[in-house]
Scaffold this motif. Structure first.
Motif, short mmCIF file in Angstrom:
data_model
loop_
_atom_site.label_atom_id
_atom_site.label_comp_id
_atom_site.label_asym_id
_atom_site.label_seq_id
_atom_site.Cartn_x
_atom_site.Cartn_y
_atom_site.Cartn_z
N PRO A 16 0.82 -1.22 0.00
CA PRO A 16 0.00 0.00 0.00
C PRO A 16 0.85 1.26 0.00
O PRO A 16 0.48 2.27 -0.61
N GLY A 17 2.01 1.22 0.66
CA GLY A 17 2.90 2.37 0.64
C GLY A 17 3.46 2.64 -0.73
O GLY A 17 3.56 3.79 -1.17
N VAL A 18 3.84 1.57 -1.44
CA VAL A 18 4.34 1.72 -2.80
C VAL A 18 3.25 2.30 -3.70
O VAL A 18 3.49 3.23 -4.48
N TRP A 19 2.05 1.76 -3.58
CA TRP A 19 0.96 2.26 -4.42
C TRP A 19 0.67 3.73 -4.12
O TRP A 19 0.45 4.53 -5.03
N SER A 20 0.68 4.10 -2.86
CA SER A 20 0.38 5.50 -2.52
C SER A 20 1.45 6.44 -3.07
O SER A 20 1.13 7.56 -3.50
N MET A 21 2.69 6.01 -3.09
CA MET A 21 3.74 6.87 -3.65
C MET A 21 3.62 6.97 -5.17
O MET A 21 3.80 8.05 -5.74
N ILE A 22 3.30 5.88 -5.84
CA ILE A 22 3.12 5.92 -7.29
C ILE A 22 1.87 6.73 -7.64
O ILE A 22 1.87 7.49 -8.61
N ALA A 23 0.82 6.58 -6.85
CA ALA A 23 -0.41 7.32 -7.11
C ALA A 23 -0.19 8.83 -7.04
O ALA A 23 -0.82 9.58 -7.78
N CYS A 24 0.70 9.27 -6.16
CA CYS A 24 1.01 10.71 -6.10
C CYS A 24 1.62 11.18 -7.41
O CYS A 24 1.32 12.29 -7.87
N GLY A 25 2.45 10.37 -8.01
CA GLY A 25 3.05 10.74 -9.28
C GLY A 25 2.07 10.68 -10.44
O GLY A 25 2.29 11.31 -11.48
N LEU A 26 1.01 9.93 -10.28
CA LEU A 26 0.01 9.83 -11.34
C LEU A 26 -1.14 10.81 -11.18
O LEU A 26 -1.68 11.30 -12.16
N GLY A 65 6.15 14.30 -15.85
CA GLY A 65 6.75 13.07 -15.36
C GLY A 65 7.78 13.27 -14.25
O GLY A 65 8.27 12.29 -13.69
N MET A 66 8.10 14.51 -13.93
CA MET A 66 9.10 14.75 -12.90
C MET A 66 8.61 14.26 -11.53
O MET A 66 9.37 13.64 -10.79
N GLN A 67 7.36 14.53 -11.20
CA GLN A 67 6.82 14.09 -9.92
C GLN A 67 6.81 12.56 -9.83
O GLN A 67 7.18 11.98 -8.81
N LEU A 68 6.42 11.90 -10.90
CA LEU A 68 6.42 10.43 -10.92
C LEU A 68 7.84 9.89 -10.78
O LEU A 68 8.08 8.91 -10.07
N ALA A 69 8.80 10.54 -11.41
CA ALA A 69 10.20 10.10 -11.28
C ALA A 69 10.69 10.23 -9.85
O ALA A 69 11.37 9.34 -9.34
N TYR A 70 10.35 11.32 -9.18
CA TYR A 70 10.72 11.48 -7.78
C TYR A 70 10.08 10.41 -6.90
O TYR A 70 10.70 9.87 -6.00
N GLN A 71 8.83 10.11 -7.18
CA GLN A 71 8.13 9.11 -6.39
C GLN A 71 8.74 7.72 -6.61
O GLN A 71 8.92 6.96 -5.66
N LEU A 73 11.82 7.05 -7.57
CA LEU A 73 13.13 7.06 -6.93
C LEU A 73 13.00 6.84 -5.43
O LEU A 73 13.78 6.10 -4.82
N SER A 74 12.00 7.45 -4.83
CA SER A 74 11.76 7.26 -3.39
C SER A 74 11.40 5.81 -3.07
O SER A 74 11.85 5.28 -2.05
N VAL A 75 10.61 5.18 -3.92
CA VAL A 75 10.27 3.77 -3.71
C VAL A 75 11.53 2.91 -3.75
O VAL A 75 11.72 2.02 -2.90
N VAL A 76 12.41 3.18 -4.71
CA VAL A 76 13.65 2.41 -4.81
C VAL A 76 14.52 2.61 -3.58
O VAL A 76 15.04 1.64 -3.00
N VAL A 77 14.68 3.84 -3.14
CA VAL A 77 15.51 4.14 -1.97
C VAL A 77 14.95 3.48 -0.72
O VAL A 77 15.68 2.85 0.05
N ILE A 78 13.66 3.59 -0.50
CA ILE A 78 13.03 2.98 0.69
C ILE A 78 13.15 1.46 0.64
O ILE A 78 13.39 0.81 1.65
N THR A 79 12.98 0.89 -0.55
CA THR A 79 13.10 -0.57 -0.70
C THR A 79 14.53 -1.02 -0.40
O THR A 79 14.72 -1.99 0.36
#
Length: 84
Positions: A16-26, A65-71, A73-79
């Protein structure tokens, strides 16, 4: 001692955390973003003149796409941090 969660809470919270971060970029709405934060806020490394609302808008709201890219990148770092 193993470093895993006995009740599976990490799996319950990770996806759910991953989805919420991707949803912000979308789905980031530029009108709400501008009303809440504006495009001039501290902590940015680029010049304010170079920023537009497209940089903070979701893909479905005409963002570039900049916001999605930041999101993402955050998913990768947190993972990676969680796996370390």
């Amino acid at each position: 001692m193993p470093r895993h969660c006995a009740v599976g809470a990490s799996a319950l919270h990770y996806w759910p955390g991953v989805w919420s971060m991707i949803a912000c970029g979308l789905l980031s709405d530029p009108d709400i973003w501008d009303a809440t934060y504006g495009i001039e806020f501290s902590g940015r490394t680029t010049k304010v003149e170079d920023l537009t609302l497209d940089d903070f808008s979701g893909i479905f709201y005409g963002g570039n796409g900049m916001q999605l890219a930041y999101q993402l990148l955050s998913v990768v770092v947190i993972t990676l941090y969680g796996l370390a």
